[in-house]
Design a protein around this motif. Structure first.
Motif, PDB file in Angstrom:
ATOM      1  N   LEU A  14      19.484 -35.015  14.473  1.00 18.39           N
ATOM      2  CA  LEU A  14      19.259 -34.996  13.031  1.00 18.39           C
ATOM      3  C   LEU A  14      19.791 -36.219  12.297  1.00 18.39           C
ATOM      4  O   LEU A  14      19.098 -36.742  11.414  1.00 18.39           O
ATOM      5  N   PRO A  15      20.995 -36.722  12.609  1.00 17.82           N
ATOM      6  CA  PRO A  15      21.442 -37.920  11.886  1.00 17.82           C
ATOM      7  C   PRO A  15      20.491 -39.112  12.050  1.00 17.82           C
ATOM      8  O   PRO A  15      20.192 -39.810  11.081  1.00 17.82           O
ATOM      9  N   ALA A  16      19.990 -39.336  13.240  1.00 20.17           N
ATOM     10  CA  ALA A  16      19.054 -40.444  13.474  1.00 20.17           C
ATOM     11  C   ALA A  16      17.722 -40.184  12.767  1.00 20.17           C
ATOM     12  O   ALA A  16      17.118 -41.107  12.201  1.00 20.17           O
ATOM     13  N   PHE A  17      17.267 -38.939  12.769  1.00 17.08           N
ATOM     14  CA  PHE A  17      16.023 -38.568  12.095  1.00 17.08           C
ATOM     15  C   PHE A  17      16.156 -38.831  10.593  1.00 17.08           C
ATOM     16  O   PHE A  17      15.302 -39.467   9.978  1.00 17.08           O
ATOM     17  N   TYR A  18      17.245 -38.369  10.029  1.00 19.41           N
ATOM     18  CA  TYR A  18      17.474 -38.570   8.595  1.00 19.41           C
ATOM     19  C   TYR A  18      17.524 -40.062   8.264  1.00 19.41           C
ATOM     20  O   TYR A  18      16.938 -40.505   7.266  1.00 19.41           O
ATOM     21  N   MET A  40       8.624 -33.686   5.404  1.00 20.61           N
ATOM     22  CA  MET A  40       9.992 -33.292   5.747  1.00 20.61           C
ATOM     23  C   MET A  40      10.778 -32.871   4.499  1.00 20.61           C
ATOM     24  O   MET A  40      11.621 -31.974   4.567  1.00 20.61           O
ATOM     25  N   LYS A  41      10.463 -33.453   3.363  1.00 23.26           N
ATOM     26  CA  LYS A  41      11.120 -33.045   2.115  1.00 23.26           C
ATOM     27  C   LYS A  41      10.691 -31.646   1.689  1.00 23.26           C
ATOM     28  O   LYS A  41      11.429 -30.955   1.000  1.00 23.26           O
ATOM     29  N   GLN A  42       9.508 -31.229   2.124  1.00 24.61           N
ATOM     30  CA  GLN A  42       8.998 -29.904   1.765  1.00 24.61           C
ATOM     31  C   GLN A  42       9.219 -28.856   2.857  1.00 24.61           C
ATOM     32  O   GLN A  42       9.021 -27.670   2.615  1.00 24.61           O
ATOM     33  N   ALA A  43       9.621 -29.280   4.045  1.00 24.95           N
ATOM     34  CA  ALA A  43       9.793 -28.355   5.171  1.00 24.95           C
ATOM     35  C   ALA A  43      10.877 -27.329   4.873  1.00 24.95           C
ATOM     36  O   ALA A  43      11.854 -27.608   4.179  1.00 24.95           O
ATOM     37  N   LYS A  44      10.686 -26.139   5.423  1.00 22.14           N
ATOM     38  CA  LYS A  44      11.633 -25.034   5.253  1.00 22.14           C
ATOM     39  C   LYS A  44      12.159 -24.588   6.608  1.00 22.14           C
ATOM     40  O   LYS A  44      11.434 -24.594   7.610  1.00 22.14           O
ATOM     41  N   ILE A  45      13.413 -24.198   6.626  1.00 20.79           N
ATOM     42  CA  ILE A  45      14.001 -23.610   7.827  1.00 20.79           C
ATOM     43  C   ILE A  45      13.594 -22.144   7.834  1.00 20.79           C
ATOM     44  O   ILE A  45      13.917 -21.399   6.909  1.00 20.79           O
ATOM     45  N   THR A  46      12.870 -21.736   8.864  1.00 25.00           N
ATOM     46  CA  THR A  46      12.327 -20.379   8.909  1.00 25.00           C
ATOM     47  C   THR A  46      12.927 -19.527  10.017  1.00 25.00           C
ATOM     48  O   THR A  46      12.592 -18.350  10.144  1.00 25.00           O
ATOM     49  N   GLY A  47      13.786 -20.113  10.822  1.00 26.33           N
ATOM     50  CA  GLY A  47      14.425 -19.384  11.909  1.00 26.33           C
ATOM     51  C   GLY A  47      15.470 -20.286  12.537  1.00 26.33           C
ATOM     52  O   GLY A  47      15.661 -21.418  12.092  1.00 26.33           O
ATOM     53  N   PRO A  48      16.132 -19.812  13.585  1.00 30.43           N
ATOM     54  CA  PRO A  48      17.138 -20.637  14.247  1.00 30.43           C
ATOM     55  C   PRO A  48      16.539 -21.964  14.739  1.00 30.43           C
ATOM     56  O   PRO A  48      15.604 -21.959  15.530  1.00 30.43           O
ATOM     57  N   GLY A  91      12.077 -20.001   3.033  1.00 27.50           N
ATOM     58  CA  GLY A  91      13.184 -20.479   3.846  1.00 27.50           C
ATOM     59  C   GLY A  91      14.021 -21.477   3.072  1.00 27.50           C
ATOM     60  O   GLY A  91      13.700 -21.854   1.942  1.00 27.50           O
ATOM     61  N   ASP A  92      15.093 -21.906   3.694  1.00 27.14           N
ATOM     62  CA  ASP A  92      15.972 -22.896   3.083  1.00 27.14           C
ATOM     63  C   ASP A  92      15.396 -24.296   3.277  1.00 27.14           C
ATOM     64  O   ASP A  92      14.668 -24.552   4.236  1.00 27.14           O
ATOM     65  N   SER A  93      15.765 -25.195   2.400  1.00 22.39           N
ATOM     66  CA  SER A  93      15.289 -26.564   2.453  1.00 22.39           C
ATOM     67  C   SER A  93      15.788 -27.282   3.707  1.00 22.39           C
ATOM     68  O   SER A  93      17.001 -27.392   3.927  1.00 22.39           O
ATOM     69  N   PHE A  94      14.860 -27.776   4.509  1.00 21.51           N
ATOM     70  CA  PHE A  94      15.238 -28.569   5.679  1.00 21.51           C
ATOM     71  C   PHE A  94      15.834 -29.901   5.232  1.00 21.51           C
ATOM     72  O   PHE A  94      16.780 -30.390   5.824  1.00 21.51           O
ATOM     73  N   TRP A  95      15.296 -30.483   4.172  1.00 21.00           N
ATOM     74  CA  TRP A  95      15.791 -31.776   3.691  1.00 21.00           C
ATOM     75  C   TRP A  95      17.264 -31.680   3.316  1.00 21.00           C
ATOM     76  O   TRP A  95      18.057 -32.547   3.678  1.00 21.00           O
ATOM     77  N   SER A  96      17.642 -30.628   2.593  1.00 21.55           N
ATOM     78  CA  SER A  96      19.045 -30.452   2.210  1.00 21.55           C
ATOM     79  C   SER A  96      19.919 -30.276   3.444  1.00 21.55           C
ATOM     80  O   SER A  96      20.994 -30.853   3.547  1.00 21.55           O
ATOM     81  N   PHE A  97      19.440 -29.483   4.395  1.00 21.30           N
ATOM     82  CA  PHE A  97      20.171 -29.275   5.637  1.00 21.30           C
ATOM     83  C   PHE A  97      20.318 -30.583   6.399  1.00 21.30           C
ATOM     84  O   PHE A  97      21.391 -30.936   6.882  1.00 21.30           O
ATOM     85  N   LEU A  98      19.223 -31.333   6.479  1.00 28.60           N
ATOM     86  CA  LEU A  98      19.210 -32.613   7.167  1.00 28.60           C
ATOM     87  C   LEU A  98      20.186 -33.579   6.516  1.00 28.60           C
ATOM     88  O   LEU A  98      20.995 -34.230   7.192  1.00 28.60           O
ATOM     89  N   GLU A  99      20.160 -33.650   5.215  1.00 27.16           N
ATOM     90  CA  GLU A  99      21.055 -34.530   4.477  1.00 27.16           C
ATOM     91  C   GLU A  99      22.517 -34.146   4.691  1.00 27.16           C
ATOM     92  O   GLU A  99      23.354 -34.995   5.001  1.00 27.16           O
ATOM     93  N   ASN A 100      22.822 -32.866   4.575  1.00 26.22           N
ATOM     94  CA  ASN A 100      24.201 -32.398   4.762  1.00 26.22           C
ATOM     95  C   ASN A 100      24.682 -32.566   6.188  1.00 26.22           C
ATOM     96  O   ASN A 100      25.835 -32.904   6.432  1.00 26.22           O
ATOM     97  N   HIS A 101      23.802 -32.337   7.151  1.00 24.26           N
ATOM     98  CA  HIS A 101      24.171 -32.441   8.565  1.00 24.26           C
ATOM     99  C   HIS A 101      24.358 -33.898   8.997  1.00 24.26           C
ATOM    100  O   HIS A 101      24.992 -34.179  10.001  1.00 24.26           O
TER     101      HIS A 101
END
Length: 104
Positions: A14-18, A40-48, A91-101
């Motif tokens: 994820l860090p390299a992807f971001y 990717m800004k619109q993607a949602k986390i829908t499961g593990p 689902g939760d925002s993948f972009w926010s997760f990606l940014e935080n991770h």
């Protein structure tokens, strides 16, 4: 054509992807870089470790160029399903997760 896409993300990538999403590497890719970043800004986390998003693609093989140049480097188990129109993905925002991770 419009596709609903599902993929698994790999935490250690994820860090390299971001980085490539925010530094212009992907955005400057022709012809589909801006679409990838937008997706990717619109993607949602829908499961593990699973994300879903909608993406427009006119390739004979769905997301062929996008996968070869970006997605296959950072995502696994990518599935595409042709849809008539975009709907809502819960689902939760993948972009926010990606940014935080990706913060060091």
């Amino acid at each position: 054509m419009e596709y609903r896409v599902r993929a698994k993300f790999v935490l250690k990538k994820l860090p390299a992807f971001y980085q490539v999403l925010v530094d212009g590497t992907v955005a400057n890719q022709k012809p589909d870089g801006a679409e990838i970043v937008s997706s990717m800004k619109q993607a949602k986390i829908t499961g593990p470790n699973t994300i879903e998003w909608f993406e427009t693609c006119y390739c004979p093989s769905p997301l062929k160029h996008e996968r070869e140049t970006v997605y296959d480097k950072y995502l696994v188990e990518i599935e595409t399903n042709l849809v008539e129109e975009r709907g809502a993905i819960e689902g939760d925002s993948f972009w926010s997760f990606l940014e935080n991770h990706s913060k060091t």
